[in-house]
Enzyme design. Sequence first.
Site, short mmCIF file in Angstrom:
data_model
loop_
_atom_site.label_atom_id
_atom_site.label_comp_id
_atom_site.label_asym_id
_atom_site.label_seq_id
_atom_site.Cartn_x
_atom_site.Cartn_y
_atom_site.Cartn_z
N ASP A 190 0.78 -1.25 0.00
CA ASP A 190 0.00 0.00 0.00
C ASP A 190 0.82 1.30 0.00
O ASP A 190 0.51 2.23 0.78
CB ASP A 190 -0.96 0.01 1.21
CG ASP A 190 -2.00 -1.10 1.16
OD1 ASP A 190 -2.00 -1.88 0.19
OD2 ASP A 190 -2.81 -1.19 2.10
N ASP A 219 -4.53 -0.87 -1.80
CA ASP A 219 -5.83 -0.72 -1.12
C ASP A 219 -6.79 -0.12 -2.16
O ASP A 219 -6.44 0.88 -2.80
CB ASP A 219 -5.62 0.23 0.07
CG ASP A 219 -6.52 -0.04 1.25
OD1 ASP A 219 -6.79 -1.22 1.58
OD2 ASP A 219 -6.99 0.95 1.88
N HIS A 274 -10.75 0.59 -2.56
CA HIS A 274 -12.12 0.57 -2.04
C HIS A 274 -13.11 1.21 -3.01
O HIS A 274 -12.81 2.27 -3.60
CB HIS A 274 -12.20 1.37 -0.74
CG HIS A 274 -11.32 0.85 0.36
ND1 HIS A 274 -11.39 -0.44 0.83
CD2 HIS A 274 -10.36 1.47 1.11
CE1 HIS A 274 -10.51 -0.59 1.81
NE2 HIS A 274 -9.87 0.54 2.00
N HIS A 323 -17.51 2.67 0.85
CA HIS A 323 -17.08 1.43 1.52
C HIS A 323 -17.48 1.45 2.99
O HIS A 323 -17.48 2.51 3.64
CB HIS A 323 -15.56 1.29 1.40
CG HIS A 323 -15.05 -0.06 1.78
ND1 HIS A 323 -14.45 -0.30 2.99
CD2 HIS A 323 -15.08 -1.24 1.12
CE1 HIS A 323 -14.11 -1.59 3.04
NE2 HIS A 323 -14.47 -2.18 1.93
N HIS A 359 -10.66 6.89 1.73
CA HIS A 359 -9.29 6.79 1.22
C HIS A 359 -9.22 5.70 0.15
O HIS A 359 -10.03 4.78 0.14
CB HIS A 359 -8.31 6.46 2.36
CG HIS A 359 -8.54 5.10 2.94
ND1 HIS A 359 -9.53 4.83 3.87
CD2 HIS A 359 -7.95 3.90 2.70
CE1 HIS A 359 -9.53 3.57 4.19
NE2 HIS A 359 -8.59 2.96 3.49
N LYS A 418 -7.00 -5.07 -2.83
CA LYS A 418 -7.73 -5.60 -1.68
C LYS A 418 -8.67 -4.54 -1.13
O LYS A 418 -8.45 -3.34 -1.34
CB LYS A 418 -6.75 -6.08 -0.61
CG LYS A 418 -5.83 -4.98 -0.13
CD LYS A 418 -4.81 -5.52 0.86
CE LYS A 418 -3.93 -4.42 1.37
NZ LYS A 418 -4.62 -3.32 2.04
N CYS A 476 -1.93 -2.61 7.63
CA CYS A 476 -1.78 -3.57 6.53
C CYS A 476 -0.46 -4.34 6.56
O CYS A 476 -0.42 -5.52 6.23
CB CYS A 476 -2.03 -2.88 5.21
SG CYS A 476 -3.77 -2.37 5.09
#
Length: 208
Positions: free
Chosen positions: A8, A46, A48, A52, A81, A106, A151
Amino acid sequence: MQALLVVDVQNDFCPGGALAVPNGDAVVPVINDLAAAFDHVVLTQDWHPAGHQSFASSHDGNEPYDTITVDYGEQILWPDHCVQGTPGAAFHPDLNVDAAELIIRKGFRPTIDSYSAFYENDGTTPTGLTGYLQTRGIDTLVVVGLAADFCVRWTAVDGRDEGFSVSVVEEATRGIDQDGSLDAAWGAMNDAGVQVISADAARAQADA
Ligand code: VGL
Ligand code: ZN
């Protein structure tokens, strides 16, 4: 065989981003230097959808960093984010992305957050990373990136649970440090048998 797993390193986790990790961008040159020494580099991102479930803005009456209970247990609520396709979700512009042979995204399921690169936060939904690494003959992981206490922590610990040998490079990670989360992360990684090593040691390991 070993791989560098870069977690990330995205604009939203760097200074000026929506969920900035203090000095998060300091990891970039260290990681680029390491990536040059490793035969295999894997990145995570990351990723989303807007709205989310992990976003405070998705819950009336909650603020960022509140904790709520969801189907799989406790969930910290974050500022919006790494929304798919936005500049905040892009990798830091100086990160050497070309070195990577796989980018694993993810957190794209609307109702499950995913800190770990191996399993989403329900603890059961796999990302497929274990299979990728195993079928490639990779048994040793050097984990770097952001954030150390979320993470990176969950990726390193799950990596151990999945049977990999795992190290984290101290100079190549930075933490959010939310309510003692950074101390808790180093403790959990230590308990799981994750080695904490220097960038010099990681380079030496890659060359060995
Ligand atoms: C992360 C919080 C929420 C991370 C991602 O990359 O550590 N932390 N989403
Ligand atoms: Zn996230």
